[in-house]
Design a protein around this motif. Structure first.
Motif, mmCIF file in Angstrom:
data_model
loop_
_atom_site.group_PDB
_atom_site.id
_atom_site.type_symbol
_atom_site.label_atom_id
_atom_site.label_comp_id
_atom_site.label_asym_id
_atom_site.label_seq_id
_atom_site.Cartn_x
_atom_site.Cartn_y
_atom_site.Cartn_z
ATOM 1 N N GLY A 161 44.543 35.233 35.152
ATOM 2 C CA GLY A 161 44.814 34.492 33.983
ATOM 3 C C GLY A 161 46.205 34.930 33.544
ATOM 4 O O GLY A 161 47.121 35.311 34.158
ATOM 5 N N PRO A 167 44.530 31.407 29.273
ATOM 6 C CA PRO A 167 43.364 31.316 29.991
ATOM 7 C C PRO A 167 43.179 32.559 30.825
ATOM 8 O O PRO A 167 44.068 32.907 31.638
ATOM 9 C CB PRO A 167 43.167 30.165 30.421
ATOM 10 C CG PRO A 167 44.700 29.786 30.931
ATOM 11 C CD PRO A 167 45.531 30.283 29.955
ATOM 12 N N ASN A 214 41.369 28.747 35.569
ATOM 13 C CA ASN A 214 42.905 28.516 35.566
ATOM 14 C C ASN A 214 43.339 28.523 36.858
ATOM 15 O O ASN A 214 42.826 28.815 37.843
ATOM 16 C CB ASN A 214 43.633 29.644 34.564
ATOM 17 C CG ASN A 214 43.349 31.042 35.409
ATOM 18 O OD1 ASN A 214 43.563 31.061 36.366
ATOM 19 N ND2 ASN A 214 42.622 31.646 34.587
#
Length: 181
Positions: A53, A58, A141
């Motif tokens: 992340g 995210p 992500n």
């Protein structure tokens, strides 16, 4: 003997290219584990072990040691859900100390908060949700996985110390399997 990676807490991390298998959705089990020897635990600072992340972005998973008021650390798992809400699950005992080796692990099934379990040296350890409840749908992500940090990590989040035998599994290992590692 296993390889040991040493991190200076300033700019060191290991990056693993993004793959679809590193993204987790609701209902997906995960185990994160590693041998760690932190040397920089301080109050309110995070020592990132494994993360996928971006800081302030995210986060599909984030496994770290967070320093508490006594200078010891709590093992912690963080993720962000699709509603942009954080979920922080952590130990309550402050049992991680600087300059000691620990085998640490997390097992969890995304979206089922009660499934989260943290392990220190093969033993299940009491944990609580400091934020959220673990029932949220995780956000995915395209960031790479990192050992020792995350994309755009702040200086107070980079791991200081040693990490060895870090692993990510797409299943929840049993207590006996974790104990064997």
């Amino acid at each position: 003997s296993p390889s040991v990676l040493n991190f200076d807490g300033i700019n060191d991390y290991v990056e693993i290219a993004n793959q679809a298998s590193f993204n987790y959705a609701s209902g997906d089990p995960i185990t994160l584990e590693a041998w760690i020897r932190p040397t920089g635990i301080t109050q309110n600072m995070r020592e990132i072990i494994i993360a996928k992340g971006q800081d302030n972005g995210p986060r599909n998973y984030y496994f770290d040691v967070v320093g508490n008021s006594s200078g010891t650390g709590d093992l912690e798992f963080i993720y962000k859900d699709i509603s942009n809400q954080f979920h922080f699950f952590r130990t309550t005992t402050g049992s991680i100390l600087n300059n000691n080796w620990y085998h640490v692990a997390l097992t969890y099934t995304y979206g089922i908060g009660s499934s989260a379990m943290l392990y220190i040296n093969g033993c299940p350890t009491n944990g609580v949700y400091a934020v959220g409840n673990g029932n949220g749908t995780p956000v995915n992500n395209n960031f790479n996985v990192r050992l020792g940090g995350e994309v755009d990590s702040q200086a107070n989040e980079l791991f200081t110390g040693a990490i060895s035998i870090a692993s990510i599994y797409r299943n929840a290992l049993s207590s006996s399997q974790i104990n064997q590692n």
